[in-house]
Design a protein around this motif. Structure first.
Motif, PDB file in Angstrom:
ATOM      1  N   VAL A 144       0.867  -1.184   0.000  1.00 16.69           N
ATOM      2  CA  VAL A 144       0.000   0.000   0.000  1.00 16.69           C
ATOM      3  C   VAL A 144       0.901   1.231   0.000  1.00 16.69           C
ATOM      4  O   VAL A 144       1.870   1.286   0.764  1.00 16.69           O
ATOM      5  N   LYS A 145       0.580   2.200  -0.853  1.00 15.69           N
ATOM      6  CA  LYS A 145       1.304   3.464  -0.797  1.00 15.69           C
ATOM      7  C   LYS A 145       0.713   4.278   0.355  1.00 15.69           C
ATOM      8  O   LYS A 145      -0.469   4.603   0.365  1.00 15.69           O
ATOM      9  N   GLU A 146       1.560   4.558   1.336  1.00 12.79           N
ATOM     10  CA  GLU A 146       1.120   5.252   2.543  1.00 12.79           C
ATOM     11  C   GLU A 146       1.013   6.755   2.291  1.00 12.79           C
ATOM     12  O   GLU A 146       1.633   7.281   1.358  1.00 12.79           O
ATOM     13  N   PRO A 147       0.246   7.474   3.133  1.00 11.96           N
ATOM     14  CA  PRO A 147       0.127   8.927   2.978  1.00 11.96           C
ATOM     15  C   PRO A 147       1.475   9.644   3.036  1.00 11.96           C
ATOM     16  O   PRO A 147       1.633  10.722   2.479  1.00 11.96           O
ATOM     17  N   TRP A 148       2.481   9.038   3.706  1.00 14.08           N
ATOM     18  CA  TRP A 148       3.807   9.643   3.810  1.00 14.08           C
ATOM     19  C   TRP A 148       4.695   9.289   2.616  1.00 14.08           C
ATOM     20  O   TRP A 148       5.856   9.637   2.572  1.00 14.08           O
ATOM     21  N   GLY A 149       4.137   8.566   1.626  1.00 13.58           N
ATOM     22  CA  GLY A 149       4.819   8.351   0.358  1.00 13.58           C
ATOM     23  C   GLY A 149       5.570   7.047   0.200  1.00 13.58           C
ATOM     24  O   GLY A 149       6.005   6.717  -0.897  1.00 13.58           O
ATOM     25  N   LEU A 150       5.752   6.291   1.263  1.00 18.78           N
ATOM     26  CA  LEU A 150       6.428   5.003   1.159  1.00 18.78           C
ATOM     27  C   LEU A 150       5.424   3.926   0.772  1.00 18.78           C
ATOM     28  O   LEU A 150       4.252   4.010   1.105  1.00 18.78           O
ATOM     29  N   VAL A 151       5.900   2.903   0.081  1.00 16.48           N
ATOM     30  CA  VAL A 151       5.063   1.753  -0.228  1.00 16.48           C
ATOM     31  C   VAL A 151       5.441   0.667   0.781  1.00 16.48           C
ATOM     32  O   VAL A 151       6.604   0.267   0.860  1.00 16.48           O
ATOM     33  N   GLU A 152       4.457   0.219   1.575  1.00 16.84           N
ATOM     34  CA  GLU A 152       4.726  -0.729   2.649  1.00 16.84           C
ATOM     35  C   GLU A 152       3.878  -1.980   2.509  1.00 16.84           C
ATOM     36  O   GLU A 152       2.717  -1.921   2.134  1.00 16.84           O
ATOM     37  N   MET A 153       4.500  -3.106   2.861  1.00 14.17           N
ATOM     38  CA  MET A 153       3.833  -4.399   2.913  1.00 14.17           C
ATOM     39  C   MET A 153       4.233  -5.057   4.230  1.00 14.17           C
ATOM     40  O   MET A 153       5.367  -4.922   4.674  1.00 14.17           O
ATOM     41  N   TRP A 154       3.301  -5.769   4.859  1.00 15.93           N
ATOM     42  CA  TRP A 154       3.575  -6.398   6.145  1.00 15.93           C
ATOM     43  C   TRP A 154       3.493  -7.911   6.042  1.00 15.93           C
ATOM     44  O   TRP A 154       2.580  -8.457   5.422  1.00 15.93           O
ATOM     45  N   ILE A 155       4.476  -8.581   6.667  1.00 19.19           N
ATOM     46  CA  ILE A 155       4.471 -10.031   6.840  1.00 19.19           C
ATOM     47  C   ILE A 155       4.803 -10.293   8.310  1.00 19.19           C
ATOM     48  O   ILE A 155       5.023  -9.348   9.075  1.00 19.19           O
ATOM     49  N   ALA A 156       4.836 -11.548   8.712  1.00 15.15           N
ATOM     50  CA  ALA A 156       5.216 -11.903  10.079  1.00 15.15           C
ATOM     51  C   ALA A 156       6.069 -13.156  10.042  1.00 15.15           C
ATOM     52  O   ALA A 156       5.886 -14.022   9.194  1.00 15.15           O
ATOM     53  N   PRO A 186      10.018   5.214  -3.062  1.00 15.93           N
ATOM     54  CA  PRO A 186       9.924   5.647  -4.456  1.00 15.93           C
ATOM     55  C   PRO A 186      11.015   6.653  -4.825  1.00 15.93           C
ATOM     56  O   PRO A 186      11.528   7.376  -3.952  1.00 15.93           O
ATOM     57  N   ALA A 187      11.344   6.704  -6.097  1.00 15.98           N
ATOM     58  CA  ALA A 187      12.433   7.565  -6.574  1.00 15.98           C
ATOM     59  C   ALA A 187      12.222   9.036  -6.226  1.00 15.98           C
ATOM     60  O   ALA A 187      13.192   9.765  -5.999  1.00 15.98           O
ATOM     61  N   ASP A 188      10.975   9.491  -6.163  1.00 17.56           N
ATOM     62  CA  ASP A 188      10.714  10.905  -5.886  1.00 17.56           C
ATOM     63  C   ASP A 188      10.487  11.201  -4.402  1.00 17.56           C
ATOM     64  O   ASP A 188      10.146  12.320  -4.034  1.00 17.56           O
ATOM     65  N   HIS A 189      10.679  10.224  -3.545  1.00 19.97           N
ATOM     66  CA  HIS A 189      10.446  10.418  -2.109  1.00 19.97           C
ATOM     67  C   HIS A 189      11.610  11.207  -1.486  1.00 19.97           C
ATOM     68  O   HIS A 189      12.759  11.036  -1.888  1.00 19.97           O
ATOM     69  N   PRO A 190      11.345  12.063  -0.499  1.00 23.55           N
ATOM     70  CA  PRO A 190      12.417  12.845   0.150  1.00 23.55           C
ATOM     71  C   PRO A 190      13.542  12.006   0.768  1.00 23.55           C
ATOM     72  O   PRO A 190      14.650  12.509   0.920  1.00 23.55           O
ATOM     73  N   LEU A 191      13.275  10.758   1.108  1.00 22.68           N
ATOM     74  CA  LEU A 191      14.364   9.920   1.612  1.00 22.68           C
ATOM     75  C   LEU A 191      15.412   9.659   0.531  1.00 22.68           C
ATOM     76  O   LEU A 191      16.559   9.351   0.835  1.00 22.68           O
ATOM     77  N   ARG A 192      15.018   9.778  -0.731  1.00 21.54           N
ATOM     78  CA  ARG A 192      15.932   9.568  -1.854  1.00 21.54           C
ATOM     79  C   ARG A 192      16.323  10.870  -2.534  1.00 21.54           C
ATOM     80  O   ARG A 192      17.450  11.028  -2.975  1.00 21.54           O
TER      81      ARG A 192
END
Length: 130
Positions: A94-106, A119-125
């Motif tokens: 899921v693309k989160e409101p903060w711009g990261l795409v996250e998936m959860w497993i356990a 994503p390439a355009d995210h401020p972390l990059r």
């Protein structure tokens, strides 16, 4: 200041062999080193810039407050690969409101693992003007 030279996250699973199979075979982490012998031997995996150690045994699962955050290049491809290996997907990408795409497993003891794509355009990059 403490001068940290290296670090790793330690997990004491309820069933070390089951956890080693999950992290090695299903998640596909590369082994950094192994130590000891028998069922309680330790295995240390590469985790990008850190390490994950599976060693010892616990009578109880880890606290639900403990989570692992793993950045991957393509969370969609990771989703398809892990699902094909039988890993239970707790939450699909899921693309989160903060711009990261996250998936959860356990993991087998229920430790939540978030796989994150930046994503390439995210401020972390990307930081405009820098």
């Amino acid at each position: 200041m403490v001068h940290v030279l290296n670090s790793r996250t330690l997990i004491r699973p309820t069933d070390p062999e089951r956890s080693r199979a999950f992290y090695s075979d299903q998640l596909g982490l590369a082994v950094y080193r192994e130590f000891g012998t028998g069922a309680d031997r330790g295995t240390v995996y590469f985790l990008g810039g850190g390490f994950l150690e599976i060693a010892g045994r616990s009578e109880t699962p880890p606290s639900p407050a403990v989570r692992l955050w793993l950045q991957v290049a393509d969370v969609g491809a990771a989703h398809d690969e892990l699902r094909a290996k039988g890993v239970e997907i707790v939450r699909p990408p899921v693309k989160e409101p903060w711009g990261l795409v996250e998936m959860w497993i356990a993991d087998p003891d229920g430790t939540r693992i978030v796989l994150v794509e930046v994503p390439a355009d995210h401020p972390l990059r990307y930081r405009p003007g820098i």
